[in-house]
Design a protein around this motif. Structure first.
Motif, PDB file in Angstrom:
ATOM      1  N   MET A   1       0.805  -1.166   0.205  1.00  0.00           N
ATOM      2  CA  MET A   1      -0.018  -0.109   0.314  1.00  0.00           C
ATOM      3  C   MET A   1       0.984   1.217   0.091  1.00  0.00           C
ATOM      4  SD  MET A   1      -2.848   1.081   2.751  1.00  0.00           S
ATOM      5  CE  MET A   1      -2.165   2.222   3.777  1.00  0.00           C
ATOM      6  N   PRO A   2       0.714   2.177  -1.101  1.00  0.00           N
ATOM      7  CA  PRO A   2       1.512   3.338  -0.814  1.00  0.00           C
ATOM      8  C   PRO A   2       0.901   4.436  -0.039  1.00  0.00           C
ATOM      9  CG  PRO A   2       0.062   3.363  -3.000  1.00  0.00           C
ATOM     10  CD  PRO A   2      -0.202   2.031  -2.203  1.00  0.00           C
ATOM     11  N   ALA A   3       1.901   5.354   0.270  1.00  0.00           N
ATOM     12  CA  ALA A   3       1.348   6.451   1.101  1.00  0.00           C
ATOM     13  C   ALA A   3       0.362   7.346   0.094  1.00  0.00           C
ATOM     14  CB  ALA A   3       2.467   7.344   1.475  1.00  0.00           C
ATOM     15  N   THR A   4      -0.799   7.753   0.437  1.00  0.00           N
ATOM     16  CA  THR A   4      -1.664   8.318  -0.265  1.00  0.00           C
ATOM     17  C   THR A   4      -1.875   9.729   0.076  1.00  0.00           C
ATOM     18  OG1 THR A   4      -3.502   7.966   1.115  1.00  0.00           O
ATOM     19  CG2 THR A   4      -3.225   6.543  -0.936  1.00  0.00           C
ATOM     20  N   THR A   5      -1.132  10.069   1.340  1.00  0.00           N
ATOM     21  CA  THR A   5      -1.013  11.455   1.888  1.00  0.00           C
ATOM     22  C   THR A   5       0.485  11.561   2.500  1.00  0.00           C
ATOM     23  OG1 THR A   5      -1.697  11.101   4.025  1.00  0.00           O
ATOM     24  CG2 THR A   5      -3.494  11.751   2.206  1.00  0.00           C
ATOM     25  N   PRO A   6       1.100  12.914   2.449  1.00  0.00           N
ATOM     26  CA  PRO A   6       2.297  12.862   2.958  1.00  0.00           C
ATOM     27  C   PRO A   6       2.179  12.150   4.554  1.00  0.00           C
ATOM     28  CG  PRO A   6       1.736  14.695   1.922  1.00  0.00           C
ATOM     29  CD  PRO A   6       0.660  14.097   1.914  1.00  0.00           C
ATOM     30  N   GLU A   7       1.063  12.671   5.393  1.00  0.00           N
ATOM     31  CA  GLU A   7       1.074  12.077   6.552  1.00  0.00           C
ATOM     32  C   GLU A   7       1.217  10.575   6.710  1.00  0.00           C
ATOM     33  OE1 GLU A   7      -0.956  15.930   6.225  1.00  0.00           O
ATOM     34  OE2 GLU A   7      -1.034  14.147   4.971  1.00  0.00           O
ATOM     35  N   GLN A   8       0.816   9.898   5.830  1.00  0.00           N
ATOM     36  CA  GLN A   8       0.744   8.607   5.866  1.00  0.00           C
ATOM     37  C   GLN A   8       2.136   7.870   5.846  1.00  0.00           C
ATOM     38  OE1 GLN A   8      -1.758   6.854   2.855  1.00  0.00           O
ATOM     39  NE2 GLN A   8      -3.211   6.323   4.366  1.00  0.00           N
ATOM     40  N   ILE A   9       3.285   8.568   5.270  1.00  0.00           N
ATOM     41  CA  ILE A   9       4.546   8.028   5.097  1.00  0.00           C
ATOM     42  C   ILE A   9       5.049   7.674   6.598  1.00  0.00           C
ATOM     43  CG2 ILE A   9       6.917   8.634   4.426  1.00  0.00           C
ATOM     44  CD1 ILE A   9       5.590  10.361   2.135  1.00  0.00           C
ATOM     45  N   HIS A  10       4.999   8.513   7.474  1.00  0.00           N
ATOM     46  CA  HIS A  10       5.595   7.957   8.581  1.00  0.00           C
ATOM     47  C   HIS A  10       5.099   6.616   9.496  1.00  0.00           C
ATOM     48  CE1 HIS A  10       6.741  12.523   9.516  1.00  0.00           C
ATOM     49  NE2 HIS A  10       7.693  11.960   8.837  1.00  0.00           N
ATOM     50  N   ARG A  11       3.700   6.630   9.172  1.00  0.00           N
ATOM     51  CA  ARG A  11       3.054   5.429   9.717  1.00  0.00           C
ATOM     52  C   ARG A  11       3.540   4.212   9.092  1.00  0.00           C
ATOM     53  NH1 ARG A  11       3.478   5.919  13.630  1.00  0.00           N
ATOM     54  NH2 ARG A  11       2.734   8.185  13.356  1.00  0.00           N
ATOM     55  N   LEU A  12       3.576   4.329   7.741  1.00  0.00           N
ATOM     56  CA  LEU A  12       4.061   2.890   6.783  1.00  0.00           C
ATOM     57  C   LEU A  12       5.356   2.745   7.087  1.00  0.00           C
ATOM     58  CD1 LEU A  12       2.250   4.418   3.420  1.00  0.00           C
ATOM     59  CD2 LEU A  12       1.651   2.224   5.083  1.00  0.00           C
ATOM     60  N   PHE A  13       6.226   3.793   7.131  1.00  0.00           N
ATOM     61  CA  PHE A  13       7.848   3.592   7.595  1.00  0.00           C
ATOM     62  C   PHE A  13       7.907   2.598   8.910  1.00  0.00           C
ATOM     63  CE2 PHE A  13      11.834   4.243   8.909  1.00  0.00           C
ATOM     64  CZ  PHE A  13      12.824   4.150   8.011  1.00  0.00           C
ATOM     65  N   GLU A  14       7.206   3.229   9.768  1.00  0.00           N
ATOM     66  CA  GLU A  14       7.242   2.636  11.027  1.00  0.00           C
ATOM     67  C   GLU A  14       6.690   1.307  11.257  1.00  0.00           C
ATOM     68  OE1 GLU A  14       5.887   4.684  15.243  1.00  0.00           O
ATOM     69  OE2 GLU A  14       4.351   3.609  14.586  1.00  0.00           O
ATOM     70  N   THR A  67       5.071  12.056  14.401  1.00  0.00           N
ATOM     71  CA  THR A  67       5.081  13.117  13.405  1.00  0.00           C
ATOM     72  C   THR A  67       4.848  14.607  14.155  1.00  0.00           C
ATOM     73  OG1 THR A  67       4.056  11.813  11.941  1.00  0.00           O
ATOM     74  CG2 THR A  67       3.820  14.242  11.529  1.00  0.00           C
ATOM     75  N   LYS A  68       5.643  15.621  13.796  1.00  0.00           N
ATOM     76  CA  LYS A  68       5.829  16.915  14.403  1.00  0.00           C
ATOM     77  C   LYS A  68       5.202  17.913  13.349  1.00  0.00           C
ATOM     78  CE  LYS A  68       7.735  15.713  18.078  1.00  0.00           C
ATOM     79  NZ  LYS A  68       7.020  15.630  19.523  1.00  0.00           N
ATOM     80  N   LEU A  69       5.501  17.728  12.275  1.00  0.00           N
ATOM     81  CA  LEU A  69       5.204  18.742  11.208  1.00  0.00           C
ATOM     82  C   LEU A  69       4.958  18.193   9.888  1.00  0.00           C
ATOM     83  CD1 LEU A  69       4.809  21.824  10.877  1.00  0.00           C
ATOM     84  CD2 LEU A  69       7.233  21.835  10.133  1.00  0.00           C
ATOM     85  N   GLU A  75       2.804  19.816  -5.109  1.00  0.00           N
ATOM     86  CA  GLU A  75       3.508  18.525  -5.276  1.00  0.00           C
ATOM     87  C   GLU A  75       4.571  18.052  -4.196  1.00  0.00           C
ATOM     88  OE1 GLU A  75       1.799  16.563  -7.703  1.00  0.00           O
ATOM     89  OE2 GLU A  75       0.576  18.474  -7.913  1.00  0.00           O
ATOM     90  N   LEU A  76       4.882  19.003  -3.432  1.00  0.00           N
ATOM     91  CA  LEU A  76       6.224  18.702  -2.495  1.00  0.00           C
ATOM     92  C   LEU A  76       5.503  18.904  -0.893  1.00  0.00           C
ATOM     93  CD1 LEU A  76       9.083  20.738  -3.868  1.00  0.00           C
ATOM     94  CD2 LEU A  76       8.584  18.198  -4.158  1.00  0.00           C
ATOM     95  N   ALA A  77       6.206  18.191  -0.202  1.00  0.00           N
ATOM     96  CA  ALA A  77       5.651  18.206   1.413  1.00  0.00           C
ATOM     97  C   ALA A  77       6.862  18.194   2.173  1.00  0.00           C
ATOM     98  CB  ALA A  77       4.704  17.132   1.693  1.00  0.00           C
ATOM     99  N   TYR A  78       6.984  19.161   3.072  1.00  0.00           N
ATOM    100  CA  TYR A  78       7.912  18.977   4.116  1.00  0.00           C
ATOM    101  C   TYR A  78       7.408  18.315   5.176  1.00  0.00           C
ATOM    102  CZ  TYR A  78      11.215  20.516   7.872  1.00  0.00           C
ATOM    103  OH  TYR A  78      12.093  20.642   8.837  1.00  0.00           O
ATOM    104  N   LEU A  79       8.323  17.458   5.949  1.00  0.00           N
ATOM    105  CA  LEU A  79       7.828  16.632   7.029  1.00  0.00           C
ATOM    106  C   LEU A  79       8.916  16.497   7.972  1.00  0.00           C
ATOM    107  CD1 LEU A  79       7.065  14.539   4.159  1.00  0.00           C
ATOM    108  CD2 LEU A  79       5.481  13.515   5.863  1.00  0.00           C
ATOM    109  N   SER A  80       8.593  16.343   9.360  1.00  0.00           N
ATOM    110  CA  SER A  80       9.436  16.194  10.270  1.00  0.00           C
ATOM    111  C   SER A  80       8.726  15.375  11.378  1.00  0.00           C
ATOM    112  CB  SER A  80       9.753  17.451  10.975  1.00  0.00           C
ATOM    113  OG  SER A  80      10.795  17.314  11.802  1.00  0.00           O
ATOM    114  N   ASN A  81       9.739  14.400  11.825  1.00  0.00           N
ATOM    115  CA  ASN A  81       9.267  13.436  13.271  1.00  0.00           C
ATOM    116  C   ASN A  81      10.445  13.347  13.950  1.00  0.00           C
ATOM    117  OD1 ASN A  81      10.441  10.695  12.973  1.00  0.00           O
ATOM    118  ND2 ASN A  81      10.088  11.128  10.866  1.00  0.00           N
ATOM    119  N   THR A  82       9.834  12.806  15.380  1.00  0.00           N
ATOM    120  CA  THR A  82      10.804  12.458  16.207  1.00  0.00           C
ATOM    121  C   THR A  82      10.837  10.917  16.257  1.00  0.00           C
ATOM    122  OG1 THR A  82      10.609  14.481  17.270  1.00  0.00           O
ATOM    123  CG2 THR A  82      11.630  12.709  18.445  1.00  0.00           C
TER     124      THR A  82
END
Length: 128
Positions: A1-14, A67-69, A75-82
């Protein structure tokens, strides 16, 4: 399953990391993505990123991402997580790692999101 939103990337990675799913992790990266897996060192492209991530997976640990931000512009997203990772080093001793990231993801033609830059160490990743 791909990330359909930038926010999903962190959850999928984890989830994929904790499952030991290296192929699944690699699906979160563009082919020419840059991964800073160690301060001062950039893994360019999927082959180098795969090797770097395999090193983390070899710790046989659990990672957590908070996820922090997430800021999306077109088409771009900046993300940050701890993140924090607890595992076992090659010598059998416990290992604890963690930092706050700085990441860039891009929306793909199919609407999914993938990392272009994954700086796992944020401002700790300065070059010598």
């Amino acid at each position: 399953m791909p990330a359909t939103t930038p926010e999903q990337i962190h959850r999928l990675f984890e989830n994929r990391f904790n499952a030991g799913d290296l192929d699944g992790l690699m699906q979160l990266y563009e082919p020419d993505a840059a991964l800073i897996a160690q301060p001062g060192s950039v893994a360019n492209g999927v082959d180098q990123a795969r090797t770097a991530l395999q090193g983390f997976l070899s710790l046989k640990g659990r990672i957590t991402l908070n996820t922090k931000l997430v800021v999306t512009v077109g088409e771009l997203a900046y993300l940050s997580n701890t993140w924090s990772l607890r595992g076992t080093g090659p010598d059998g001793n416990p290992v604890a790692l963690g930092a706050t990231t700085a990441e860039v993801a891009r929306r793909q033609a199919d609407g999914s999101w993938r990392y272009v830059i994954d700086n796992a160490w944020g401002d700790q990743a300065v070059a010598d």
